[in-house]
Design an enzyme around this catalytic site. Structure first.
Site, PDB file in Angstrom:
ATOM      1  CB  CYS A   1      -1.043  -0.411   1.231  1.00  0.00           C
ATOM      2  SG  CYS A   1      -2.236  -1.653   1.913  1.00  0.00           S
TER       3      CYS A   1
ATOM      4  CG  HIS B   1      -6.674   0.911   1.736  1.00  0.00           C
ATOM      5  ND1 HIS B   1      -5.513   1.385   0.854  1.00  0.00           N
ATOM      6  CD2 HIS B   1      -5.546   0.119   2.258  1.00  0.00           C
ATOM      7  CE1 HIS B   1      -4.424   1.134   1.486  1.00  0.00           C
ATOM      8  NE2 HIS B   1      -4.547   0.349   2.080  1.00  0.00           N
TER       9      HIS B   1
ATOM     10  CG  HIS C   1      -2.327   4.550   5.079  1.00  0.00           C
ATOM     11  ND1 HIS C   1      -1.950   4.397   4.153  1.00  0.00           N
ATOM     12  CD2 HIS C   1      -2.585   3.568   5.636  1.00  0.00           C
ATOM     13  CE1 HIS C   1      -1.904   3.360   3.263  1.00  0.00           C
ATOM     14  NE2 HIS C   1      -1.736   2.932   4.429  1.00  0.00           N
TER      15      HIS C   1
END
Length: 396
Positions: free
Chosen positions: A158, A326, A291
């Site tokens: 990620c 996400h 994040h």
């Protein structure tokens, strides 16, 4: 040496262009919904940030033949990269030493899933399986933007797109390249959905970053790319600069295969490195694009790291993942675009779905749209294996 951002492009569940994404952000319009493009037993159970366009519709945008072997990841990436190049008003992609650094985690998995069982029986399927490789996706994106220079791929889960932006900035700072298209792309696939379901970190509701009762993340798909250019090109061509990459840092706390350390050691190190490079103090940050995945582990770890850096003076912060989900390797790319939009429009985007402060600390994200003069934005992106990356974007 500062690195100029002269173009950006994006496609996500909240819009097919930069303008559409911005409109959704300021309209507080989420892109999360049930799944329609993938046949899965989880279709009506989980919510995802899905782009409501078929592969055929995406291919039409790129004027590709119907028998193309572009994976969905490559299609999304090519659309966003082309937007970025057009936004930077580049007429000759190879007029300078140019490159592409594309980040992905899923790669061509959607193609592999579709043709896996036919692979050994039907020779015609083999050309589609060939698009599984992440490097193949990057090369296809390069072909779509007419790039003949350096092409490489980064896959650090990620944090992938953040590391792509960092590498591109380093190549410009070192003089290896004059112009680099950087970013990330990932499509939804059954492999990803099943994998994250196995990890037990998917939410059955809308994700709520930094909320005490958060249940987990919603997956999404997206692609976003920036055009980075040297000061020489900017001066020679009198180019408009959207923002600058002024600081970056990455670190790996090697704490666990999927979890971040409880005290946010990797995140703390990455942010510290970014501040040293940018030569600014934490007090000069106007907004943190966190994040903020809404998993119990990430938000605790990131929150503690933020407190370690900023103390009692934490600036306005929010996670934009309640808008898009996400998006894995694309996350830092789309959030770079959102960080630049925040700078350009002097707006802080809200952290949707938040209700209750976490019991471990007293951090409240920005809950409404807020107008504020913004000079510096810090954007965090953390990946599996403790791969932590931080970017600082500045107005000038």
């Amino acid at each position: 040496m500062k690195v100029a951002i002269t173009g950006m492009g994006i496609i996500s569940s909240i819009g097919n262009t930069v303008e559409e994404n911005f409109h959704s952000l300021v309209s507080l319009k989420t892109g999360l919904s049930t799944i329609s493009n993938i046949k899965t037993i989880h279709k009506d159970i989980i919510k995802v940030g899905e782009i409501k366009l078929t592969n055929e519709q995406l291919a039409e945008q790129l004027n590709l033949p119907s028998d193309n072997n572009y994976s969905r990841t490559a299609l999304l990436g090519a659309i966003a990269a082309k937007q970025a190049v057009e936004n930077a008003k580049i007429s000759d992609m190879n007029a300078y030493k140019s490159g592409l650094i594309s980040a992905t985690s899923v790669g061509g998995m959607d193609m592999t899933e579709k043709y896996y069982y036919e692979y050994f029986e039907n020779e015609a399927c083999q050309k589609y399986i060939a698009s599984h490789d992440i490097g193949d996706n990057s090369q296809k994106i390069a072909n779509c933007i007419g790039l003949k220079g350096m092409v490489t791929t980064i896959s650090t889960a990620c944090s992938s797109a953040a590391n792509a932006i960092m590498l591109g900035a380093r190549l410009i700072q070192s003089g290896e390249l004059d112009r680099v298209v950087v970013g990330g792309t990932d499509a939804l696939a059954k492999f990803t959905i099943n994998g994250f379901k196995t990890l037990m970190i998917l939410s059955d509701d809308y994700n709520a970053p930094f909320d005490n009762n958060r249940k987990g993340l919603n997956l999404g798909e997206a692609a976003a790319f920036l055009v980075l250019e040297s000061e020489t090109i900017v001066k020679n061509e009198n180019k408009e600069v959207l923002a600058y990459v002024t600081g970056f840092g990455n670190a790996n706390d090697a704490f666990h295969q999927t979890a971040s350390s409880e005290n946010g050691d990797g995140a703390f190190l990455a942010m510290n490195k970014a501040f040293k490079m940018a030569k600014i103090q934490p007090s000069e940050i106007d907004y943190i694009n966190a994040h903020g995945t809404a998993t119990p582990n990430n938000d605790l770890s990131e929150g503690r790291a933020i407190i370690r850096i900023f103390g009692e003076n934490v600036p306005d912060f929010s996670s934009t993942k309640p808008f898009t989900g996400h998006t894995l390797a694309a996350a830092a790319g789309i959030e770079a675009v959102y960080s630049i939009l925040a700078i350009q429009n002097n707006i802080i985007f809200p952290n949707l779905n938040f209700k209750t402060n976490m019991e471990e600390f007293n951090l409240t994200p920005q809950l409404t749209l807020k107008e504020k003069e913004i000079h510096h934005v810090l954007s965090n992106s953390f990946g599996f294996g403790g791969n932590c990356s931080t970017l600082i974007f500045s107005k000038n």
